[in-house]
Design an enzyme around this catalytic site. Structure first.
Site, PDB file in Angstrom:
ATOM      1  N   SER A  50       0.853  -1.188   0.000  1.00 62.91           N
ATOM      2  CA  SER A  50       0.000   0.000   0.000  1.00 62.91           C
ATOM      3  C   SER A  50       0.883   1.231   0.000  1.00 62.91           C
ATOM      4  CB  SER A  50      -0.898   0.014   1.239  1.00 62.91           C
ATOM      5  OG  SER A  50      -1.396   1.327   1.422  1.00 62.91           O
ATOM      6  N   HIS A  64      -1.517  -1.401  -4.183  1.00 58.70           N
ATOM      7  CA  HIS A  64      -2.769  -1.094  -3.495  1.00 58.70           C
ATOM      8  C   HIS A  64      -2.828   0.425  -3.306  1.00 58.70           C
ATOM      9  CE1 HIS A  64      -5.993  -2.168  -0.583  1.00 58.70           C
ATOM     10  NE2 HIS A  64      -5.588  -1.080   0.052  1.00 58.70           N
ATOM     11  N   ASP A  92      -4.910   3.602  -2.001  1.00 56.70           N
ATOM     12  CA  ASP A  92      -5.984   3.949  -1.070  1.00 56.70           C
ATOM     13  C   ASP A  92      -6.503   5.354  -1.351  1.00 56.70           C
ATOM     14  OD1 ASP A  92      -6.040   1.676   0.902  1.00 56.70           O
ATOM     15  OD2 ASP A  92      -3.925   2.215   1.066  1.00 56.70           O
ATOM     16  N   HIS A 104      -8.540   0.956  -3.772  1.00 55.98           N
ATOM     17  CA  HIS A 104      -9.378   0.752  -2.587  1.00 55.98           C
ATOM     18  C   HIS A 104     -10.044   2.087  -2.284  1.00 55.98           C
ATOM     19  CE1 HIS A 104      -9.411  -0.186   2.040  1.00 55.98           C
ATOM     20  NE2 HIS A 104     -10.631  -0.119   1.526  1.00 55.98           N
ATOM     21  N   MET A 108     -12.122   4.416  -0.280  1.00 60.19           N
ATOM     22  CA  MET A 108     -12.740   4.710   1.017  1.00 60.19           C
ATOM     23  C   MET A 108     -13.449   6.045   0.868  1.00 60.19           C
ATOM     24  SD  MET A 108      -9.579   3.315   3.271  1.00 60.19           S
ATOM     25  CE  MET A 108      -8.527   3.333   1.832  1.00 60.19           C
ATOM     26  N   MET A 165     -11.198  -5.803   6.167  1.00 59.84           N
ATOM     27  CA  MET A 165     -10.379  -4.791   6.864  1.00 59.84           C
ATOM     28  C   MET A 165      -9.955  -5.347   8.227  1.00 59.84           C
ATOM     29  SD  MET A 165      -9.987  -2.030   4.942  1.00 59.84           S
ATOM     30  CE  MET A 165      -8.996  -1.242   6.195  1.00 59.84           C
ATOM     31  N   PHE A 209      -6.155   5.151   8.061  1.00 64.16           N
ATOM     32  CA  PHE A 209      -4.750   5.446   8.371  1.00 64.16           C
ATOM     33  C   PHE A 209      -3.891   4.193   8.234  1.00 64.16           C
ATOM     34  CE2 PHE A 209      -7.531   8.249  10.706  1.00 64.16           C
ATOM     35  CZ  PHE A 209      -7.038   9.500  10.358  1.00 64.16           C
ATOM     36  N   GLY A 210      -2.632   4.414   7.861  1.00 59.19           N
ATOM     37  CA  GLY A 210      -1.664   3.331   7.887  1.00 59.19           C
ATOM     38  C   GLY A 210      -1.093   3.192   9.287  1.00 59.19           C
ATOM     39  N   GLY A 211      -0.366   2.121   9.498  1.00 59.25           N
ATOM     40  CA  GLY A 211       0.392   1.962  10.738  1.00 59.25           C
ATOM     41  C   GLY A 211      -0.424   1.625  11.970  1.00 59.25           C
ATOM     42  N   ASP A 218      -6.388  -6.367   4.762  1.00 58.12           N
ATOM     43  CA  ASP A 218      -5.786  -5.030   4.692  1.00 58.12           C
ATOM     44  C   ASP A 218      -5.768  -4.382   6.072  1.00 58.12           C
ATOM     45  OD1 ASP A 218      -4.949  -2.485   4.021  1.00 58.12           O
ATOM     46  OD2 ASP A 218      -6.727  -1.985   2.820  1.00 58.12           O
ATOM     47  N   GLY A 219      -4.548  -4.092   6.548  1.00 55.99           N
ATOM     48  CA  GLY A 219      -4.406  -3.346   7.794  1.00 55.99           C
ATOM     49  C   GLY A 219      -3.563  -4.077   8.821  1.00 55.99           C
ATOM     50  N   GLY A 220      -2.417  -3.482   9.156  1.00 57.48           N
ATOM     51  CA  GLY A 220      -1.602  -4.022  10.242  1.00 57.48           C
ATOM     52  C   GLY A 220      -0.898  -5.332   9.922  1.00 57.48           C
ATOM     53  N   GLY A 258       1.399  -1.860   4.214  1.00 56.89           N
ATOM     54  CA  GLY A 258       1.821  -0.465   4.074  1.00 56.89           C
ATOM     55  C   GLY A 258       3.034  -0.191   4.930  1.00 56.89           C
TER      56      GLY A 258
HETATM   57  C1  DX5 Z   1      -6.072   1.815   5.743  1.00 57.35           C
HETATM   58  C2  DX5 Z   1      -5.722   1.406   4.343  1.00 57.35           C
HETATM   59  C3  DX5 Z   1      -4.624   0.416   4.256  1.00 57.35           C
HETATM   60  C4  DX5 Z   1      -3.319   0.899   4.835  1.00 57.35           C
HETATM   61  C5  DX5 Z   1      -2.582  -0.283   5.324  1.00 57.35           C
HETATM   62  O1  DX5 Z   1      -7.249   2.514   5.730  1.00 57.35           O
HETATM   63  O2  DX5 Z   1      -6.835   0.833   3.689  1.00 57.35           O
HETATM   64  O3  DX5 Z   1      -4.446  -0.035   2.916  1.00 57.35           O
HETATM   65  O4  DX5 Z   1      -2.500   1.585   3.917  1.00 57.35           O
HETATM   66  O5  DX5 Z   1      -1.445   0.165   5.954  1.00 57.35           O
HETATM   67  P1  DX5 Z   1      -0.777  -0.687   7.135  1.00 57.35           P
HETATM   68  O6  DX5 Z   1      -0.262  -1.936   6.497  1.00 57.35           O
HETATM   69  O7  DX5 Z   1       0.281   0.231   7.620  1.00 57.35           O
HETATM   70  O8  DX5 Z   1      -1.832  -0.959   8.155  1.00 57.35           O
HETATM   71 ZN    ZN Z   2      -6.389  -0.160   1.750  1.00 56.49          ZN
END
Ligand code: DX5
Ligand code: ZN
Length: 226
Positions: free
Chosen positions: A9, A34, A36, A67, A69, A138, A144-146, A176-178, A198
């Protein structure tokens, strides 16, 4: 047995050096990118729209999984397709007309994906199963990432897999996520086919090597899922 894909991502990459980030994804052996898109309404954050997707399209041949959102995704999916999306994944919670939109995506020649938030049960997909190319589960709240991985998502991946088994076994499941080196194997074990990463790719120095390290984890787990 299906190949398990790794989808970095770009959200966690440096947007001022995005071409370098994409080149690193290619060097590391990413299967797709990916992207976002966030609108500040469906999620409390903003990222990029169609113009950026179109510009990025010139930099790589890797497939783009957009993706979305965003609220009312039906207003923008054609523009994202025209900008170069290979697959469009919108949120179940963002429109009352999921079925119509999935059919529209397939008819317009892009992969049709639907994403479900951590609070949305797998059972919401029962009447959509046949229309889907991909389900995105999800494993954080979007925006948010991270963030840290929500372990309950693994149960949901299993539930989605069971639901698809009977109705649409070809449909892929994306998580997707974490995702990191610790939990990626558990996600595959639960039935994930596509892993988004990400922070675990871009937060430290060498994204290409981080991708390779995740890939090794995938290959190890995948061999034992056979
Ligand atoms: C969050 C996004 C993810 C995000 C994942 O809303 O949809 O794609 O970039 O990032 P990490 O891997 O850091 O959780
Ligand atoms: Zn995403």
């Amino acid at each position: 047995m299906r190949a398990v894909k790794l989808a970095p991502s770009l959200l966690s990459a440096d947007f001022a050096a995005i071409a370098d980030a994409i080149a690193a994804c290619e060097r590391g052996g990413a299967d797709e990118l990916h992207l976002d898109s966030m609108d500040g309404r469906f999620v409390p954050n903003f990222t990029w729209g169609m113009k950026i997707v179109r510009d990025l399209r010139r930099l790589t041949r890797l497939p783009f999984d957009c993706h979305l959102m965003i609220v009312e995704p039906e207003r923008y999916v054609d523009a994202f397709r025209d900008a170069g999306a290979n697959r469009i994944t919108f949120h179940y919670e963002a429109t009352p007309h999921q079925h119509r939109l999935l059919r529209h995506l397939r008819k317009s020649g892009v992969g049709a994906g639907i994403a479900i938030n951590p609070g949305t049960p797998a059972s919401m997909l029962v009447d959509l199963a046949e229309e889907l190319d991909r389900v995105l589960v999800m494993s954080v709240n979007p925006g948010f990432g991270g963030q840290s991985f929500i372990a309950r998502a693994l149960v949901k991946v299993r539930e989605v897999r069971a639901l698809l088994e009977a109705r649409n076994p070809a449909c892929e499941i994306e998580v997707d996520g974490g995702i990191d080196g610790e939990n990626i194997e558990r996600a595959i074990e639960a039935g994930a086919d596509v892993l988004v990463a990400g922070n675990s790719v871009f937060a430290s120095d060498d994204p290409a090597e981080n991708i390779r390290a995740l890939r090794r984890r995938i290959d190890a787990r995948h061999a034992s899922r056979a």
